[in-house]
Design an enzyme around this catalytic site. Sequence first.
Site, PDB file in Angstrom:
ATOM      1  N   HIS A 103     -13.588   6.802 -30.045  1.00 38.01           N
ATOM      2  CA  HIS A 103     -13.369   6.254 -28.710  1.00 38.01           C
ATOM      3  C   HIS A 103     -14.010   4.876 -28.637  1.00 38.01           C
ATOM      4  CE1 HIS A 103     -11.771   9.901 -26.844  1.00 38.01           C
ATOM      5  NE2 HIS A 103     -12.555  10.536 -27.693  1.00 38.01           N
ATOM      6  N   ALA A 150     -23.527  20.313 -48.093  1.00 39.32           N
ATOM      7  CA  ALA A 150     -23.516  20.876 -46.750  1.00 39.32           C
ATOM      8  C   ALA A 150     -24.364  20.041 -45.796  1.00 39.32           C
ATOM      9  CB  ALA A 150     -24.036  22.312 -46.786  1.00 39.32           C
ATOM     10  N   ARG A 156     -19.296   6.224 -45.208  1.00 39.88           N
ATOM     11  CA  ARG A 156     -18.747   5.172 -46.089  1.00 39.88           C
ATOM     12  C   ARG A 156     -18.078   5.831 -47.282  1.00 39.88           C
ATOM     13  NH1 ARG A 156     -24.559   3.405 -46.318  1.00 39.88           N
ATOM     14  NH2 ARG A 156     -25.495   5.103 -47.451  1.00 39.88           N
TER      15      ARG A 156
END
Length: 186
Positions: A103, A150, A156
């Site tokens: 957003h 995990a 990136r």
Amino acid sequence: MLFPLNDPRPRPWVNVLLNPFYHTLGRNVCIRSSVRMDVVPFNKLVIGEKTIIEDFSVINNGVGDVQIGCDSLIGLSNAIIGPVIIGDKVILAQHVVVSGLNHAYQDVRTAIKDQPIEKKMIVIGDGSWLGANVVVTAGVTIGKHCVVAAGSIVTRNIPDHSVAVGNPARVVKTYDSDRDAWVKVS
């Protein structure tokens, strides 16, 4: 007509009457009954053969195409939001979030909810494995045969044949073909 007022989910008849003509599901695809398929006909959805999408996952192509390769496993309670390309033989463990959208927030006079969305393609290469609770952010490419530990947050790109851990995820091992071994990155 495709969406109820103030609801991002398409109407039920869209899944029944339109989507089968626009989307491609390979042979022996298994989509569990509790999977939420928020898919629309104007963006691509392709799922390769023998792929399994486990219970309580969400597949959403509302803002961008979703392509999942052959013989991949989308684990329990995953969220896949396009634009996303997932390769063949990829494993996503449980509670993985792969979201190609963000957003906008730059205009401080406008609520973030009312600002436009931004989308950037995510690519996950063939044979990769993302552990439980991994988050992959928009615009990231994860190479072939990568392991993402995990709980990692991938912000990136990760090169082929790498192991990445942490928040933000960083590469800690790569495969050295000359030594035929995984080598720690210094």
